[in-house]
Design a protein around this motif. Sequence first.
Motif, short mmCIF file in Angstrom:
data_model
loop_
_atom_site.label_atom_id
_atom_site.label_comp_id
_atom_site.label_asym_id
_atom_site.label_seq_id
_atom_site.Cartn_x
_atom_site.Cartn_y
_atom_site.Cartn_z
N TRP A 132 7.96 9.30 -4.32
CA TRP A 132 9.20 9.21 -3.54
C TRP A 132 9.11 8.06 -2.56
O TRP A 132 8.03 7.63 -2.17
CB TRP A 132 9.43 10.54 -2.81
N LYS A 133 10.26 7.57 -2.13
CA LYS A 133 10.31 6.44 -1.19
C LYS A 133 9.61 6.77 0.13
O LYS A 133 9.12 5.87 0.80
CB LYS A 133 11.75 6.02 -0.95
N ASP A 134 9.54 8.05 0.49
CA ASP A 134 8.85 8.42 1.73
C ASP A 134 7.33 8.50 1.56
O ASP A 134 6.61 8.84 2.48
CB ASP A 134 9.39 9.74 2.29
N GLY A 135 6.83 8.18 0.35
CA GLY A 135 5.40 8.17 0.08
C GLY A 135 4.87 9.45 -0.55
O GLY A 135 3.75 9.47 -1.05
N HIS A 136 5.67 10.52 -0.54
CA HIS A 136 5.23 11.78 -1.14
C HIS A 136 5.09 11.60 -2.65
O HIS A 136 5.85 10.86 -3.27
CB HIS A 136 6.25 12.88 -0.84
N GLU A 182 10.79 6.36 -5.79
CA GLU A 182 10.25 4.99 -5.72
C GLU A 182 9.69 4.54 -7.06
O GLU A 182 9.90 3.42 -7.50
CB GLU A 182 9.12 4.96 -4.67
N ALA A 183 8.94 5.43 -7.73
CA ALA A 183 8.29 5.06 -8.98
C ALA A 183 8.11 6.30 -9.87
O ALA A 183 7.93 7.40 -9.36
CB ALA A 183 6.92 4.43 -8.72
N ILE A 184 8.19 6.08 -11.17
CA ILE A 184 7.91 7.11 -12.17
C ILE A 184 6.91 6.48 -13.14
O ILE A 184 7.21 5.47 -13.77
CB ILE A 184 9.18 7.54 -12.93
N ALA A 186 0.83 -1.21 0.00
CA ALA A 186 0.00 0.00 0.00
C ALA A 186 0.86 1.25 0.00
O ALA A 186 0.55 2.23 -0.68
CB ALA A 186 -0.93 -0.01 1.21
N ALA A 187 1.97 1.23 0.73
CA ALA A 187 2.85 2.40 0.78
C ALA A 187 3.54 2.62 -0.56
O ALA A 187 3.80 3.76 -0.95
CB ALA A 187 3.89 2.22 1.88
N ALA A 188 3.83 1.55 -1.29
CA ALA A 188 4.53 1.67 -2.56
C ALA A 188 3.60 2.01 -3.71
O ALA A 188 4.04 2.51 -4.74
CB ALA A 188 5.27 0.37 -2.88
N ALA A 189 2.31 1.74 -3.56
CA ALA A 189 1.36 1.99 -4.64
C ALA A 189 0.99 3.46 -4.68
O ALA A 189 0.61 4.04 -3.68
CB ALA A 189 0.11 1.15 -4.42
#
Length: 161
Positions: free
Chosen positions: A55-59, A89-91, A22-25
């Motif tokens: 971002w890895k912090d969820g932002h 984290e993701a683009i 959930a945090a990564a999605a």
Amino acid sequence: MGRRLLAAWLLCAWMGIQAAAAAAAPPAKPGPRDTCPVCGMLVSKYPNWVAVVQWKDGHVHFFDGAKDMFKFLQDLPKYAPGHRPGDIEAILVTDFYNLRRVDARKALFVLGSDVLGPMGHELVPQADRLDAEEFLKDHKGKRIVDFGQVTPALIRQLDAD
């Protein structure tokens, strides 16, 4: 006692996996007040063009198209002071045909087509080579590039067209 301990451990492990997923999605869509950090446009008005940097912090930063997302990524000190590429984290970009979010690093982008985005000439995201070639032909595109081929000079040329 052993079964209860194993069941508790499995439950905790499952909950941890679910929380991490959930945090990564990334959020499904931008909120009504989310603006593009590059141009200031309300992103939710253009759902078919949304791009995302998480971002890895969820932002999360939302963009009104891949072009502004690339401008952001190519000048993090200007648009996101204190952030580094390693913090990402993701683009994601929205695939033109199926309107699903796809990994921008794996996507292909069609340039010079007759399809304009919210900010004019745009990098039109495609999930695969077959769709990119079809779009290029159907919409008078000039070129297909991958993520690594998008340079500041290419972005400047899109803005000049």
